[in-house]
Design a protein around this motif. Structure first.
Motif, PDB file in Angstrom:
ATOM      1  N   GLY B 119      10.061   1.937  -8.022  1.00 19.03           N
ATOM      2  CA  GLY B 119       8.902   1.847  -8.917  1.00 19.03           C
ATOM      3  C   GLY B 119       7.816   2.878  -8.642  1.00 19.03           C
ATOM      4  N   VAL B 120       8.226   4.035  -8.096  1.00 19.68           N
ATOM      5  CA  VAL B 120       7.214   5.041  -7.735  1.00 19.68           C
ATOM      6  C   VAL B 120       6.434   5.553  -8.952  1.00 19.68           C
ATOM      7  CG1 VAL B 120       8.217   5.863  -5.586  1.00 19.68           C
ATOM      8  CG2 VAL B 120       8.992   6.835  -7.751  1.00 19.68           C
ATOM      9  N   TRP B 121       7.104   5.629 -10.119  1.00 20.72           N
ATOM     10  CA  TRP B 121       6.385   6.163 -11.285  1.00 20.72           C
ATOM     11  C   TRP B 121       5.352   5.161 -11.800  1.00 20.72           C
ATOM     12  CZ3 TRP B 121      11.834   6.995 -11.128  1.00 20.72           C
ATOM     13  CH2 TRP B 121      12.182   8.314 -10.824  1.00 20.72           C
ATOM     14  N   ALA B 122       5.737   3.900 -11.788  1.00 28.32           N
ATOM     15  CA  ALA B 122       4.766   2.870 -12.192  1.00 28.32           C
ATOM     16  C   ALA B 122       3.577   2.877 -11.251  1.00 28.32           C
ATOM     17  CB  ALA B 122       5.428   1.495 -12.201  1.00 28.32           C
ATOM     18  N   ALA B 123       3.859   2.997  -9.955  1.00 26.55           N
ATOM     19  CA  ALA B 123       2.768   2.999  -8.979  1.00 26.55           C
ATOM     20  C   ALA B 123       1.851   4.200  -9.211  1.00 26.55           C
ATOM     21  CB  ALA B 123       3.330   3.012  -7.557  1.00 26.55           C
ATOM     22  N   ALA B 124       2.461   5.370  -9.468  1.00 31.12           N
ATOM     23  CA  ALA B 124       1.654   6.572  -9.696  1.00 31.12           C
ATOM     24  C   ALA B 124       0.788   6.406 -10.945  1.00 31.12           C
ATOM     25  CB  ALA B 124       2.559   7.792  -9.828  1.00 31.12           C
ATOM     26  N   GLU B 125       1.374   5.846 -11.994  1.00 31.46           N
ATOM     27  CA  GLU B 125       0.591   5.666 -13.226  1.00 31.46           C
ATOM     28  C   GLU B 125      -0.498   4.616 -13.032  1.00 31.46           C
ATOM     29  OE1 GLU B 125       2.401   5.791 -16.930  1.00 31.46           O
ATOM     30  OE2 GLU B 125       3.248   7.749 -16.443  1.00 31.46           O
ATOM     31  N   LEU B 126      -0.189   3.592 -12.269  1.00 31.81           N
ATOM     32  CA  LEU B 126      -1.202   2.566 -12.001  1.00 31.81           C
ATOM     33  C   LEU B 126      -2.366   3.153 -11.207  1.00 31.81           C
ATOM     34  CD1 LEU B 126      -2.159  -0.306 -12.214  1.00 31.81           C
ATOM     35  CD2 LEU B 126      -0.625  -0.935 -10.339  1.00 31.81           C
ATOM     36  N   GLU B 141       0.748   3.682   0.341  1.00 34.30           N
ATOM     37  CA  GLU B 141       1.957   3.901  -0.463  1.00 34.30           C
ATOM     38  C   GLU B 141       3.102   3.100   0.111  1.00 34.30           C
ATOM     39  OE1 GLU B 141       3.404   7.428  -2.099  1.00 34.30           O
ATOM     40  OE2 GLU B 141       1.524   8.528  -1.942  1.00 34.30           O
ATOM     41  N   LEU B 142       3.777   2.377  -0.751  1.00 36.90           N
ATOM     42  CA  LEU B 142       4.990   1.662  -0.365  1.00 36.90           C
ATOM     43  C   LEU B 142       5.780   1.419  -1.632  1.00 36.90           C
ATOM     44  CD1 LEU B 142       6.695   0.088   1.757  1.00 36.90           C
ATOM     45  CD2 LEU B 142       5.365  -1.943   1.126  1.00 36.90           C
ATOM     46  N   ALA B 143       6.985   1.974  -1.696  1.00 34.78           N
ATOM     47  CA  ALA B 143       7.862   1.760  -2.849  1.00 34.78           C
ATOM     48  C   ALA B 143       9.182   1.206  -2.322  1.00 34.78           C
ATOM     49  CB  ALA B 143       8.079   3.069  -3.601  1.00 34.78           C
TER      50      ALA B 143
END
Lengths: 186, 182
Positions: B119-126, B141-143
């Motif tokens: 879910g790295v992209w969701a985290a980045a967008e969030l 950061e933790l994915a």
């Protein structure tokens, strides 16, 4: 007829003594290229002084004004100035050089808690006596800083891939400094 | 210190919600983790309803955020981005933008997904959304990829993931101004 009378004896040097900014007749502002134009803002709450040849300034970044309150809030947020943690932008000079009207001031500027060397250049006017008998010195100064050196990294790509906001920001100080502790006959 | 924990998933067996339960287990004394459970009750954002006061579930969320010292998010990734329900809640919480509850609020974002990338992209967008809202987005950061393999009966059993949670929590807590620490 001018209401300001030039004092030729001190025209070419930066005067000694203590001078405080008359902030009503002074201005601190910034300009930064944004998309196809230049975006500008002001920081109206500030103090500046010239004391025995050292120029110091402190601007309260929370007072920053642009034309839209949401944008103002964004500029004060951690993505830009982080005004909550770093409420002041400061400058202190090491050396001031004046040659005629031209002035160049080496010093250090602190933004977002990060201090970097900066050279302000521009013009000096006076000292001159105003219509109330006060001795005034004008300084019109600019410098350009790379905002990313102060951890202000926000950007947004334009459709062509170029960044919308320039990293180079021009800082401006237009100062009217008034001599303290002396009254000069007009 | 009060930390509000918000999961981006509504699913009862959500690994992200389970991550936040694990976070609560890992929190040291003096750090209270409150799990937000009102996400499903937030209506779809409608500017016509964006008045003062806003809908009750929205006002409740704003109050929880204002009262928290920091907010810890765990989000899944839907179509390479933030789940709609979570984004919708943040769109409400961001109003009015100049004075919203998240302004200067320290936040951490972690993510978990069944896929390899966690879910790295969701985290980045969030993080981008929260930064735009004026939050103090920390470097935590933790994915967690293949997340379903790291839980047993809803409990996080992966040692590295638990260490990652502790690290993220420490990064978040370090951003809370000392004056606010109880």
């Amino acid at each position: 007829m001018s209401t300001i009378e030039q004092n030729n004896q001190t025209e070419q040097t930066i005067p000694t003594g203590t001078w405080q900014a008359d902030t009503v007749h002074s201005r601190v502002a910034f300009e930064v290229p944004y998309a196809v134009a230049t975006f500008t803002g002001e920081v109206p709450t500030f103090e500046a002084s010239l004391e025995d040849g050292t120029l110091r300034g402190v601007a309260q970044i929370r007072s920053l004004q642009v034309k839209e309150e949401n944008l103002e809030a964004h500029l004060l947020s951690p993505e830009f100035f982080d005004a909550e943690r770093h409420p002041e932008v400061t400058f202190a000079s090491h050396e001031i050089r004046r040659n005629g009207d031209a002035v160049s001031i080496d010093g250090e500027i602190t933004i977002k808690g990060i201090t970097r060397p900066a050279t302000l250049t521009g013009t000096a006017t006076g000292p001159a006596v105003d219509h109330f008998g006060a001795n005034r010195l004008g300084l019109q100064l600019t410098t350009t800083v790379d905002r990313t050196a102060f951890d202000i990294n926000w950007n947004m790509p334009l459709p062509n891939g170029d960044p919308a906001l320039s990293n180079d920001v021009t800082l401006k100080a237009e100062l009217t400094l008034v001599a303290q502790g002396e009254q000069t006959e007009a | 210190m009060q930390i509000l924990a918000i999961s981006g998933s509504l699913r009862a067996d959500s690994t992200n919600t389970a991550l936040l339960r694990a976070l609560r287990e890992e929190a040291p004394a003096g750090i209270e983790i409150a799990l937000y459970d009102g996400l499903k009750a937030i209506p779809a954002y409608d500017g016509d309803d964006d008045v003062v006061p806003g809908p009750a579930p929205v006002e409740a969320l704003r109050k929880l955020v204002r009262e928290a010292d920091a907010v810890f998010f765990a989000t899944p990734e839907y179509n390479s981005s933030v789940p709609g329900a979570l984004k919708n809640a943040l769109d409400w919480a961001s109003r009015p933008l100049a004075t919203n509850a998240f302004r200067n609020k320290p936040v951490a974002v972690v993510s978990a997904s069944a896929g390899a990338f966690g879910g790295v992209w969701a985290a980045a967008e969030l993080r981008k959304v929260l930064g735009t809202m004026g939050a103090r987005v920390t470097d935590a950061e933790l994915a967690i990829g293949h997340a379903h393999e790291k839980f047993d009966a809803g409990r996080l059993v992966d040692h590295d993931a638990r260490q990652g949670l502790r690290d993220a929590l420490n990064t978040l807590v370090a951003e809370v101004p000392a004056l606010l620490v109880a």
